[in-house]
Write a protein that holds these residues in place. Sequence first.
Motif, short mmCIF file in Angstrom:
data_model
loop_
_atom_site.label_atom_id
_atom_site.label_comp_id
_atom_site.label_asym_id
_atom_site.label_seq_id
_atom_site.Cartn_x
_atom_site.Cartn_y
_atom_site.Cartn_z
N LYS A 1 -4.50 79.88 -1.97
CA LYS A 1 -5.45 79.10 -1.21
C LYS A 1 -5.93 77.86 -1.95
CE LYS A 1 -8.50 81.10 2.11
NZ LYS A 1 -9.72 81.85 2.37
N VAL A 2 -6.13 76.81 -1.16
CA VAL A 2 -6.87 75.63 -1.60
C VAL A 2 -8.06 75.51 -0.66
CG1 VAL A 2 -6.81 73.15 -1.88
CG2 VAL A 2 -4.79 74.49 -2.47
N THR A 3 -9.24 75.53 -1.24
CA THR A 3 -10.45 75.53 -0.44
C THR A 3 -11.22 74.24 -0.66
OG1 THR A 3 -10.60 77.94 -0.64
CG2 THR A 3 -12.59 76.77 0.06
N GLN A 4 -11.52 73.58 0.44
CA GLN A 4 -12.37 72.39 0.39
C GLN A 4 -13.74 72.77 0.89
OE1 GLN A 4 -8.67 69.60 1.72
NE2 GLN A 4 -10.62 68.56 1.55
N SER A 5 -14.75 72.29 0.19
CA SER A 5 -16.09 72.84 0.37
C SER A 5 -16.67 72.59 1.75
CB SER A 5 -17.03 72.27 -0.69
OG SER A 5 -16.97 70.86 -0.69
N SER A 6 -16.32 71.46 2.38
CA SER A 6 -16.91 71.15 3.68
C SER A 6 -15.82 70.76 4.65
CB SER A 6 -17.91 69.99 3.56
OG SER A 6 -18.90 70.26 2.60
N ARG A 7 -15.92 71.18 5.91
CA ARG A 7 -14.97 70.74 6.93
C ARG A 7 -15.40 69.40 7.51
NH1 ARG A 7 -11.22 74.56 8.84
NH2 ARG A 7 -10.36 72.76 9.93
N TYR A 8 -16.72 69.23 7.67
CA TYR A 8 -17.27 68.00 8.24
C TYR A 8 -18.46 67.56 7.39
CZ TYR A 8 -14.60 69.47 12.32
OH TYR A 8 -13.59 69.87 13.16
N LEU A 9 -18.52 66.23 7.17
CA LEU A 9 -19.66 65.66 6.46
C LEU A 9 -20.04 64.35 7.13
CD1 LEU A 9 -18.97 65.85 2.60
CD2 LEU A 9 -20.84 66.92 3.85
N VAL A 10 -21.33 64.10 7.23
CA VAL A 10 -21.82 62.81 7.69
C VAL A 10 -22.76 62.28 6.61
CG1 VAL A 10 -23.07 61.53 9.46
CG2 VAL A 10 -21.68 63.51 10.11
N LYS A 11 -22.46 61.10 6.12
CA LYS A 11 -23.25 60.50 5.04
C LYS A 11 -23.63 59.07 5.41
CE LYS A 11 -23.00 63.97 2.18
NZ LYS A 11 -24.23 64.70 1.73
N ARG A 12 -24.67 58.61 4.74
CA ARG A 12 -25.12 57.24 5.00
C ARG A 12 -24.48 56.26 4.02
NH1 ARG A 12 -28.80 56.89 8.75
NH2 ARG A 12 -30.09 58.69 9.27
N THR A 13 -24.31 55.04 4.46
CA THR A 13 -23.80 53.97 3.60
C THR A 13 -24.63 53.88 2.33
OG1 THR A 13 -23.09 52.72 5.55
CG2 THR A 13 -23.31 51.51 3.50
N GLY A 14 -23.93 53.80 1.19
CA GLY A 14 -24.59 53.69 -0.09
C GLY A 14 -24.83 55.00 -0.79
N GLU A 15 -24.69 56.12 -0.08
CA GLU A 15 -24.90 57.42 -0.71
C GLU A 15 -23.76 57.73 -1.67
OE1 GLU A 15 -26.23 59.95 3.05
OE2 GLU A 15 -26.43 61.09 1.18
#
Lengths: 111, 111
Positions: free
Chosen positions: A3-17
């Motif tokens: 397995k290769v596991t990625q911590s999040s399936r979906y992320l929404v972030k703000r510009t500059g974060e």
Amino acid sequence: DVKVTQSSRYLVKRTGEKVFLECVQDMDHENMFWYRQDPGLGLRLIYFSYDVKMKEKGDIPEGYSVSREKKERFSLILESASTNQTSMYLCASTSGGVGYTFGSGTRLTVV
Amino acid sequence: TQLLEQSPQFLSIQEGENLTVYCNSSSVFSSLQWYRQEPGEGPVLLVTVVTGGEVKKLKRLTFQFGDARKDSSLHITAAQPGDTGLYLCAGPFYNNNDMRFGAGTRLTVKP
């Protein structure tokens, strides 16, 4: 099952974060990779690593950095997220000479 | 400019039809890999071809590596809806671990 596991399936972030994408593999693979996938462009290599604490730039490293402190973990860092970094991010690993095992991806949206 | 050019970009066919998709390059590769990616998931390795002229079969899928090792094709016989997905070819760039991907062929098989 490997397995290769990625911590999040979906992320929404703000510009500059500052954004961290985490990837963990349980196969004891030496080689790990970060790609981004955009329609019509396919998978483009951002960074890769052949060993702990080693990193190599891929084709599009600008705006990204990586960290590999442990063999099983490879982190992708967006230092200051921008809207043009909205994409699907895929992590992969391999032991060499065989195909990649990919994670399920993280769909990042930067608003 | 893509190192690996895939054609067609999109393909929509009826169940039971045959199809061929192509992966072409001006560069010689020591090997080429084919992956299938389903929506919301990472690519999964189907096959690796390593010898010029090699033909590999995987049930109804036939993979061929060109004699000059610059191109490859994937032929599907009697396509089924379960074959729907994005088919990607990939080849090593600097070494056998450092893969570059084509943009893919998006196949839709209608029942």
